[in-house]
Design a protein around this motif. Structure first.
Motif, PDB file in Angstrom:
ATOM      1  N   MET A   1      37.288 -10.803   4.077  1.00 56.69           N
ATOM      2  CA  MET A   1      36.563  -9.841   3.269  1.00 56.69           C
ATOM      3  C   MET A   1      36.418  -8.524   4.046  1.00 56.69           C
ATOM      4  N   THR A   2      36.711  -7.423   3.394  1.00 55.34           N
ATOM      5  CA  THR A   2      36.645  -6.112   4.021  1.00 55.34           C
ATOM      6  C   THR A   2      35.266  -5.496   3.830  1.00 55.34           C
ATOM      7  N   LYS A   3      34.762  -4.860   4.877  1.00 54.88           N
ATOM      8  CA  LYS A   3      33.501  -4.122   4.821  1.00 54.88           C
ATOM      9  C   LYS A   3      33.807  -2.640   4.946  1.00 54.88           C
ATOM     10  N   SER A   4      33.008  -1.832   4.276  1.00 56.95           N
ATOM     11  CA  SER A   4      33.181  -0.380   4.304  1.00 56.95           C
ATOM     12  C   SER A   4      31.937   0.273   4.880  1.00 56.95           C
ATOM     13  N   PHE A   5      32.160   1.218   5.777  1.00 55.73           N
ATOM     14  CA  PHE A   5      31.072   1.874   6.500  1.00 55.73           C
ATOM     15  C   PHE A   5      31.337   3.373   6.481  1.00 55.73           C
ATOM     16  N   LEU A   6      30.441   4.141   5.845  1.00 57.66           N
ATOM     17  CA  LEU A   6      30.600   5.584   5.751  1.00 57.66           C
ATOM     18  C   LEU A   6      29.560   6.266   6.625  1.00 57.66           C
ATOM     19  N   LEU A   7      30.016   7.155   7.506  1.00 55.89           N
ATOM     20  CA  LEU A   7      29.126   7.957   8.340  1.00 55.89           C
ATOM     21  C   LEU A   7      29.184   9.379   7.825  1.00 55.89           C
ATOM     22  N   ALA A   8      28.008   9.992   7.632  1.00 56.56           N
ATOM     23  CA  ALA A   8      27.950  11.360   7.112  1.00 56.56           C
ATOM     24  C   ALA A   8      26.961  12.168   7.928  1.00 56.56           C
ATOM     25  N   GLY A   9      27.410  13.330   8.384  1.00 57.78           N
ATOM     26  CA  GLY A   9      26.544  14.190   9.168  1.00 57.78           C
ATOM     27  C   GLY A   9      26.959  15.632   9.038  1.00 57.78           C
ATOM     28  N   VAL A  10      26.441  16.438   9.927  1.00 54.39           N
ATOM     29  CA  VAL A  10      26.731  17.867   9.973  1.00 54.39           C
ATOM     30  C   VAL A  10      27.484  18.118  11.274  1.00 54.39           C
ATOM     31  N   GLY A  11      28.400  19.071  11.244  1.00 45.61           N
ATOM     32  CA  GLY A  11      29.176  19.395  12.437  1.00 45.61           C
ATOM     33  C   GLY A  11      28.294  19.584  13.657  1.00 45.61           C
ATOM     34  N   GLY A  12      28.673  18.937  14.758  1.00 38.69           N
ATOM     35  CA  GLY A  12      27.921  19.035  16.005  1.00 38.69           C
ATOM     36  C   GLY A  12      26.941  17.903  16.245  1.00 38.69           C
ATOM     37  N   GLN A  13      26.777  17.000  15.267  1.00 41.01           N
ATOM     38  CA  GLN A  13      25.827  15.898  15.425  1.00 41.01           C
ATOM     39  C   GLN A  13      26.414  14.675  16.128  1.00 41.01           C
ATOM     40  N   GLY A  14      27.693  14.666  16.390  1.00 41.57           N
ATOM     41  CA  GLY A  14      28.295  13.527  17.074  1.00 41.57           C
ATOM     42  C   GLY A  14      28.755  12.419  16.146  1.00 41.57           C
ATOM     43  N   THR A  15      29.006  12.760  14.896  1.00 44.81           N
ATOM     44  CA  THR A  15      29.440  11.768  13.908  1.00 44.81           C
ATOM     45  C   THR A  15      30.755  11.119  14.318  1.00 44.81           C
ATOM     46  N   ILE A  16      31.702  11.930  14.762  1.00 44.71           N
ATOM     47  CA  ILE A  16      33.027  11.398  15.102  1.00 44.71           C
ATOM     48  C   ILE A  16      32.963  10.560  16.378  1.00 44.71           C
ATOM     49  N   LEU A  17      32.229  11.001  17.382  1.00 46.44           N
ATOM     50  CA  LEU A  17      32.068  10.198  18.595  1.00 46.44           C
ATOM     51  C   LEU A  17      31.454   8.840  18.258  1.00 46.44           C
ATOM     52  N   THR A  18      30.436   8.845  17.420  1.00 47.88           N
ATOM     53  CA  THR A  18      29.795   7.595  17.008  1.00 47.88           C
ATOM     54  C   THR A  18      30.806   6.684  16.316  1.00 47.88           C
ATOM     55  N   SER A  19      31.623   7.265  15.457  1.00 49.25           N
ATOM     56  CA  SER A  19      32.650   6.493  14.745  1.00 49.25           C
ATOM     57  C   SER A  19      33.642   5.858  15.708  1.00 49.25           C
ATOM     58  N   LYS A  20      34.040   6.616  16.719  1.00 46.97           N
ATOM     59  CA  LYS A  20      35.000   6.092  17.695  1.00 46.97           C
ATOM     60  C   LYS A  20      34.407   4.937  18.498  1.00 46.97           C
ATOM     61  N   ILE A  21      33.150   5.072  18.897  1.00 47.70           N
ATOM     62  CA  ILE A  21      32.495   3.994  19.654  1.00 47.70           C
ATOM     63  C   ILE A  21      32.352   2.756  18.777  1.00 47.70           C
ATOM     64  N   LEU A  22      31.912   2.950  17.533  1.00 45.68           N
ATOM     65  CA  LEU A  22      31.765   1.826  16.609  1.00 45.68           C
ATOM     66  C   LEU A  22      33.102   1.144  16.354  1.00 45.68           C
ATOM     67  N   THR A  23      34.137   1.945  16.161  1.00 48.84           N
ATOM     68  CA  THR A  23      35.474   1.396  15.920  1.00 48.84           C
ATOM     69  C   THR A  23      35.969   0.599  17.121  1.00 48.84           C
ATOM     70  N   GLU A  24      35.712   1.090  18.332  1.00 49.86           N
ATOM     71  CA  GLU A  24      36.100   0.349  19.541  1.00 49.86           C
ATOM     72  C   GLU A  24      35.412  -1.010  19.577  1.00 49.86           C
ATOM     73  N   GLY A  25      34.137  -1.044  19.271  1.00 52.45           N
ATOM     74  CA  GLY A  25      33.413  -2.318  19.254  1.00 52.45           C
ATOM     75  C   GLY A  25      33.956  -3.274  18.212  1.00 52.45           C
ATOM     76  N   LEU A  26      34.231  -2.771  17.014  1.00 50.40           N
ATOM     77  CA  LEU A  26      34.787  -3.615  15.957  1.00 50.40           C
ATOM     78  C   LEU A  26      36.162  -4.148  16.340  1.00 50.40           C
ATOM     79  N   THR A  27      36.946  -3.325  17.042  1.00 52.29           N
ATOM     80  CA  THR A  27      38.258  -3.761  17.538  1.00 52.29           C
ATOM     81  C   THR A  27      38.086  -4.910  18.524  1.00 52.29           C
ATOM     82  N   GLN A  28      37.125  -4.774  19.435  1.00 57.28           N
ATOM     83  CA  GLN A  28      36.881  -5.837  20.412  1.00 57.28           C
ATOM     84  C   GLN A  28      36.409  -7.130  19.751  1.00 57.28           C
TER      85      GLN A  28
END
Length: 190
Positions: A1-28
């Motif tokens: 079963m696939t899960k969907s996770f949407l992150l939404a923020g404003v430029g400069g809040q670290g949304t993309i960094l957070t996504s990369k860290i979360l994605t690394e954990g999910l990969t592990q």
């Protein structure tokens, strides 16, 4: 079963960094993962979103209306703007924080009052995190994204990883202690 996770923020809040860290954990954790970043006018304080899908087999990262299991909003108005992506019964994690868009700053419109009350009445599964104060206590308000990451990890039930090591791998050493404190407090507050 696939899960969907949407992150939404404003430029400069670290949304993309957070996504990369979360994605690394999910990969592990062994999930197949697809991630897509949408920057918009990020450098001018515009919206930044990241779509993440994970599961046994994922074919596309794009989340459509009513499909997100979790919406992580780094700012209250961004939560309202992206609420249509959340599926019925989904979870909204929202930072109790305001960044005024240009239309508010120029006086064209007013920032919505009682936006958290509206969000909570619309989405029964709403978790409000005061990431600003938590990050400030940890050492810098710039760590709000890591506070929210901690809350998301707790709510997703994916705490059985060495998240501290993953976070450290994405940040310079001088920011490790502050961000680990922010992450752990975010997990506790969720």
């Amino acid at each position: 079963m696939t899960k969907s996770f949407l992150l939404a923020g404003v430029g400069g809040q670290g949304t993309i960094l957070t996504s990369k860290i979360l994605t690394e954990g999910l990969t592990q954790l062994g999930f197949d993962i697809k991630m897509s970043e949408i920057h918009g006018m990020a450098q001018r304080g515009g919206t930044v979103t990241t779509h993440i899908k994970f599961g046994e087999k994922v074919y596309s990262p794009i989340i459509t209306s009513g499909e997100a299991d979790v919406l992580l909003a780094f700012e209250k108005l961004e939560a309202a703007r992206h609420l249509s992506y959340l599926k019925p019964g989904g979870t909204l994690i929202v930072n109790d924080y305001e960044i005024y868009p240009m239309s508010v700053l120029t006086g064209q419109v007013e920032y919505p009052e009682n936006i958290l009350d509206i969000l909570k009445s619309t989405v029964p599964n709403t978790v409000v995190v005061n990431a600003y104060d938590i990050a400030k206590d940890a050492g810098s308000v710039r760590a709000q994204n890591i506070v929210l990451l901690g809350a998301a990890v707790k709510i997703l039930g994916i705490t059985d990883l060495d998240w501290e090591q993953i976070i450290k791998s994405y940040l310079p050493e001088k920011f490790h202690e502050m961000n680990i404190k922010a992450f752990n407090t975010g997990m506790r507050e969720a």
